[in-house]
Design an enzyme around this catalytic site. Structure first.
Site, PDB file in Angstrom:
ATOM      1  N   ASP A   1       8.459  26.156  -3.235  1.00 14.84           N
ATOM      2  CA  ASP A   1       8.113  27.885  -3.781  1.00 14.84           C
ATOM      3  C   ASP A   1       6.505  28.076  -3.729  1.00 14.84           C
ATOM      4  O   ASP A   1       6.013  28.750  -3.162  1.00 14.84           O
ATOM      5  CB  ASP A   1       8.942  28.295  -4.826  1.00 14.84           C
ATOM      6  CG  ASP A   1       8.718  27.557  -6.213  1.00 14.84           C
ATOM      7  OD1 ASP A   1       8.372  26.677  -6.254  1.00 14.84           O
ATOM      8  OD2 ASP A   1       9.361  28.378  -7.224  1.00 14.84           O
TER       9      ASP A   1
ATOM     10  N   ASP B   1      12.997  30.956  -9.306  1.00 18.39           N
ATOM     11  CA  ASP B   1      13.960  31.144 -10.089  1.00 18.39           C
ATOM     12  C   ASP B   1      13.999  32.679 -10.760  1.00 18.39           C
ATOM     13  O   ASP B   1      15.214  33.394 -10.745  1.00 18.39           O
ATOM     14  CB  ASP B   1      13.707  30.321 -11.646  1.00 18.39           C
ATOM     15  CG  ASP B   1      13.565  28.700 -11.284  1.00 18.39           C
ATOM     16  OD1 ASP B   1      13.777  28.459 -10.273  1.00 18.39           O
ATOM     17  OD2 ASP B   1      12.699  28.381 -12.256  1.00 18.39           O
TER      18      ASP B   1
ATOM     19  N   TYR C   1       6.007  18.191 -13.882  1.00 16.17           N
ATOM     20  CA  TYR C   1       5.885  19.222 -12.925  1.00 16.17           C
ATOM     21  C   TYR C   1       4.561  19.684 -12.676  1.00 16.17           C
ATOM     22  O   TYR C   1       4.110  19.972 -11.496  1.00 16.17           O
ATOM     23  CB  TYR C   1       6.872  20.463 -13.511  1.00 16.17           C
ATOM     24  CG  TYR C   1       7.114  21.738 -12.424  1.00 16.17           C
ATOM     25  CD1 TYR C   1       8.060  21.951 -11.849  1.00 16.17           C
ATOM     26  CD2 TYR C   1       6.056  22.704 -12.499  1.00 16.17           C
ATOM     27  CE1 TYR C   1       8.335  22.873 -11.162  1.00 16.17           C
ATOM     28  CE2 TYR C   1       6.074  23.726 -11.693  1.00 16.17           C
ATOM     29  CZ  TYR C   1       7.151  23.890 -10.909  1.00 16.17           C
ATOM     30  OH  TYR C   1       7.306  24.915  -9.952  1.00 16.17           O
TER      31      TYR C   1
HETATM   32  C1  GLA Z   1      11.570  25.083 -11.180  1.00 18.75           C
HETATM   33  C2  GLA Z   1      10.360  26.171 -11.096  1.00 18.75           C
HETATM   34  C3  GLA Z   1      10.657  26.792  -9.732  1.00 18.75           C
HETATM   35  C4  GLA Z   1      10.607  25.634  -8.821  1.00 18.75           C
HETATM   36  C5  GLA Z   1      11.512  24.590  -8.992  1.00 18.75           C
HETATM   37  C6  GLA Z   1      11.665  23.366  -7.872  1.00 18.75           C
HETATM   38  O1  GLA Z   1      12.817  25.393 -11.405  1.00 18.75           O
HETATM   39  O2  GLA Z   1      10.689  27.026 -12.112  1.00 18.75           O
HETATM   40  O3  GLA Z   1       9.540  27.690  -9.589  1.00 18.75           O
HETATM   41  O4  GLA Z   1       9.253  25.218  -8.275  1.00 18.75           O
HETATM   42  O5  GLA Z   1      11.524  23.890 -10.244  1.00 18.75           O
HETATM   43  O6  GLA Z   1      11.727  23.932  -6.692  1.00 18.75           O
END
Ligand code: GLA
Length: 348
Positions: A21, A158, A208
């Site tokens: 994303d 999300d 992340y």
């Molecule tokens: C989390 C983040 C999303 C996306 C996912 C990985 O859920 O909130 O924005 O990057 O990880 O796909």
């Protein structure tokens, strides 16, 4: 006293398209039945009083006193962030009493955070006399709650799923222009289940943000704005591990397209194969799996899954598995089906 408003927003499962994303790529999430509810009533005095029913915790703060630097941590930062971002966007907030409850497990990779943000915003907008932002603007606003108030540099996946999902469909999202195409999910006798690895993950504290920085570093070395513009031959000019990070993104975008084709053709074995390939890429190229996640994947496969992969940000959280007809899903797993997003529920 009576509640004036109840807002509900669901968690999500991302069928495929992980860590794409924020790279202008493709993803295919759907909303699940579990979610977060916020009950609310207005009160005078310009303060928000909020309780988290499940945790037995409460907090209160003045609307005049909102600043990301003093947002605190945990669920309270989301409440301050929702109020702060709505106020910045021009929504006139009243003082309120809020009560949060929900059944999306936290840290399980099912977007309890997005469900919380969306439900909080919908409840506060409903109490306000001013109209709220347009749906995609609300999605961006909710994402800013995470980025500015909780320190997680997450993308829009999300929030789009929680707000805009459609029952019985996954949403093919193209993050280059936020085009959204609902894709019917017909699984026949197959079932999708999620199994919690038992290892809680938190986007702000996990690797992340580091993965996001690596992708940004790859973009600047390659002289592109987004990894969507990158093709496989360009990987050769990147140092390790940036080459593998980018390879994951390129191949994951392809897998999203192939999964959409498999769903449209009712080819469930092909869907399973794409889930497996996605997991291998997340594990080996993106390096966001953990021993607990691998153990959960193995339990699903041993139980008869024809495909299984980690979902969400990684470094813990849940595994999504496609179970063959008649196979008994592992103990502790929960079946998930594409349900309506918050907007579709509001319209009913
Ligand atoms: C989390 C983040 C999303 C996306 C996912 C990985 O859920 O909130 O924005 O990057 O990880 O796909």
């Amino acid at each position: 006293m009576e509640w004036e408003v109840t807002a509900f927003a669901p968690g999500r499962v991302n069928l495929i398209g992980e860590h794409t994303d924020y790279n202008g790529g493709l993803a295919l999430p759907f909303a699940i039945q579990r979610g977060v509810s916020v009950r609310a009533r207005a009160q005078s005095g310009g303060r928000i009083e909020v309780s988290a029913a499940d945790q037995g915790e409460r907090e209160n703060f003045a609307l005049a006193d909102l600043d990301p630097a003093g947002a605190g941590t945990g669920w309270v930062a989301f409440v301050r962030g929702a109020a702060g971002e709505l106020a910045r966007s021009g929504v006139e907030l009243s003082g309120a009493v809020l009560e949060i409850s929900g059944d999306v497990p936290q840290g399980a990779g099912l977007s309890s955070s997005a469900a919380l943000e969306v439900a909080l915003c919908l409840a506060m907008i409903e109490l306000s006399a001013t109209p709220g932002p347009e749906p995609l603007e609300l999605v961006r606003l909710c994402s800013r709650i995470e980025n500015r108030w909780t320190g997680a540099q997450t993308g829009l996946l999300d929030q789009i799923a929680s707000l805009l999902a459609e029952e019985d469909h996954a949403l093919l999202i193209d993050f280059r222009d936020l085009a959204i195409t609902p894709v019917p999910v017909r699984l026949g006798e197959h079932r999708l289940v999620v199994l919690d690895s038992g290892e809680s993950h938190a986007n702000a504290a996990s690797g992340y943000n580091e993965r996001r920085r690596e992708c940004a570093a790859a973009c600047s070395r390659l002289g592109v704005d987004s990894l969507r513009e990158v093709t496989e031959p360009m990987l050769a000019s990147l140092p390790e591990p940036l080459d593998r990070r980018v390879r994951h993104v390129i191949t994951e975008n392809r897998r999203v397209k192939e999964t959409v084709a498999a769903l449209r053709g009712d080819d469930r074995s092909a869907v399973g194969a794409q889930l497996d390939a996605s997991h291998a890429s997340l594990r080996d190229d993106y390096e966001i799996s953990t021993p607990a996640v691998e153990a959960a994947v193995k339990r699903c496969r041993d139980a008869g899954a024809i495909g299984a992969r980690l979902v969400g940000g990684g470094f813990g959280g849940s595994v999504l598995a496609l179970m063959a007809p008649g196979a008994e899903a592992p103990e502790g797993s929960v079946e998930v089906r594409p349900g309506p997003g918050a907007a579709q529920l509001l319209a009913r």
